[in-house]
Every structure is written in structure tokens, then in C-alpha cells.
Design a protein around this motif. Structure first.
Motif, short mmCIF file in Angstrom:
data_model
loop_
_atom_site.label_atom_id
_atom_site.label_comp_id
_atom_site.label_asym_id
_atom_site.label_seq_id
_atom_site.Cartn_x
_atom_site.Cartn_y
_atom_site.Cartn_z
N GLU A 1 -1.11 -0.84 -9.17
CA GLU A 1 -0.56 -1.76 -8.52
C GLU A 1 -0.81 -3.16 -9.28
OE1 GLU A 1 0.55 -4.21 -4.22
OE2 GLU A 1 -1.07 -2.77 -4.34
N ARG B 1 -3.48 0.68 -1.48
CA ARG B 1 -2.93 -0.06 -2.74
C ARG B 1 -3.98 -1.08 -2.88
NH1 ARG B 1 2.14 0.88 -4.31
NH2 ARG B 1 2.31 -1.06 -5.12
N ASP C 1 -3.23 4.48 -6.31
CA ASP C 1 -2.32 3.31 -6.18
C ASP C 1 -2.99 1.69 -6.54
OD1 ASP C 1 0.03 4.75 -6.18
OD2 ASP C 1 0.09 4.57 -3.94
#
Length: 241
Positions: free
Chosen positions: A164, A48, A160
Motif C-alpha cells: 500500500e 494494510r 498489504d
């Protein structure tokens, strides 16, 4: 001597800096080019945006590491800007190379004009942003051989990291930053960058090349980084000799 930490953009690994690293070392600086989690030789590792911030902090938090020049190209500028806010007085300068400027509470796709299309591509490719086709590199000062080389080595980018939201630990105007604008990529200077340049801690350098100057103008890019490592301002528009 500075510690130069180099972070490449989407789809790329540490290999993207191969032509820049020798120039910095020849100038007497310690250099570390990072591959972020989920990319290149780290493909398959879950990632992420916060993972990539930790990747960078894991490098600069080593005992004895000081006088850090943190360089983020394109997407790599987003986790680099996060990390820069956490390094404290060990940071000499953050250098953003043709990178988006993150905003607290917003993700990359929230900020990009093509964000919806990027999200759709991520969903269609199992949670990864696929490397672009050849047309993406047109008009960016790259040779056909360079384009083929980049495409052959690029890996899908963990989605991701783009969705994020950013949680900036320090306001960007307070971080000493040099923004390297690549003149062949886009019509003009981003209005947000222009505003940050008026605050006293940001300065501008320009290169007459496309979005991937580590491939097209590696020596000139290295010269800018050497100046920043020395704490000397680069004149606006200066591309080196």
C-alpha cells in the motif's frame, strides 16, 4: 515524564521490546509496546499500512496522552512516520531505529532494492511475507540462541502493509526525528537519511550492533531513547557507556 510508544519491525510483536521496556520505566517514563494488527497475538487480523497507522494513532490519541516519543524499528518506522505527522504538538520526537524512510505515494516494496523479490514471496505465501531463514540473521551481533528465539516467535507479515502506498500527512524534514543507525547492518548511511540530517530537525545516533538492537544492545538503545525523551541531543556516534 514522556509516553514512549514502541513499534517493532516486520514479523515481530510487542514482545520484541521486552528488554527495553524495564529500562525506560526505570527512568520514569510511561511505556507502551505495540503489536500491530496481523502479527503475533493479533495474527489473523486483516491489515494494510493504513491499518498499522491507525493502530499507532489509537494508542497516542487517548485522552491525556502527551509528550509522546514514538519509536519505530525497521518496517515499524514506516507507519510510525505516518502517525508522527498526525500527532501534532503532542510529539516530542520520532525515533527511527534502522528503519526505511517512507516516501509519499510510494510503497515499501517500491523503495526496497529487493522489492520485486518481496512481492513474489508475498504472492507465493498467500498474501504474507514469510519470516526469514537463519541466514538472514548472520553477522547481526545475535547469538545462536537469540536467533532461534526470534525465529520461533516470528509470524508471517501481512503483505498489504508493504504494497500500500504511503500518504504522508506532513513532510518528514519538518518532524523532529532521531535516526538510530546500526553500524553492522549495511555499508554506510543511507543518502536520503544523510540529506534529512542536514535540515536541522533530524539528528543521528549510532549503535555498534546489527539490525535488531532491542535484542543485542537493549540497554544502549534504551539510553538513547531516554535522552530523546528528555529532549537532549545524543552526540553523533555515541552508544552510551
Amino acid at each position: 515524564m514522556a509516553r514512549c510508544v514502541l513499534v517493532a519491525g516486520a514479523w515481530l510483536g510487542s514482545w520484541a521490546w521486552d528488554a527495553v521496556v524495564p529500562e525506560l520505566r526505570a527512568a520514569g517514563h510511561a511505556v507502551r509496546a505495540l503489536t500491530l494488527s496481523g502479527l503475533a497475538e493479533k495474527r489473523g487480523m486483516p491489515a494494510r499500512l493504513s491499518t498499522h497507522v491507525r493502530d499507532i494513532l489509537g494508542e497516542v490519541a487517548r485522552p491525556g496522552v502527551r509528550d509522546v516519543v514514538l519509536v519505530g524499528h525497521s518496517y515499524g518506522g514506516v507507519p510510525a512516520a505516518h502517525a508522527a505527522g498526525m500527532i501534532g504538538d503532542r510529539l516530542v520526537r520520532l525515533v527511527l531505529v534502522d528503519a526505511p524512510v517512507p516516501a509519499d505515494g510510494a510503497s515499501c516494496v517500491d523503495r526496497w532494492p529487493n522489492g520485486a523479490a518481496v512481492e513474489a514471496a508475498i504472492r507465493a505465501h498467500g498474501g504474507f511475507w514469510p519470516p526469514p531463514d537463519r541466514a538472514c540473521y548472520a553477522g547481526q551481533d545475535l547469538t545462536d540462541a537469540q536467533i532461534t528465539w526470534i525465529m520461533d516467535r516470528s509470524t508471517p507479515h501481512p503483505g498489504d502493509t508493504l504494497t500500500e502506498p504511503a500518504l504522508l500527512p506532513r513532510p518528514l524534514p519538518r518532524i523532529p526525528t532521531t535516526y538510530v543507525r546500526c553500524l553492522l547492518n549495511g555499508a554506510g548511511l543511507d543518502s536520503e537519511v544523510a540529506g534529512l540530517l542536514t535540515g536541522g530537525r533530524w539528528r543521528l545516533a549510532e549503535l555498534d550492533t546489527g539490525h535488531w538492537p532491542m535484542f543485542t544492545r537493549s540497554r544502549e538503545l534504551a539510553e538513547i531513547l531516554v535522552r530523546e525523551a528528555a529532549g537532549r541531543a545524543a552526540p553523533a556516534g555515541d552508544c552510551g557507556p
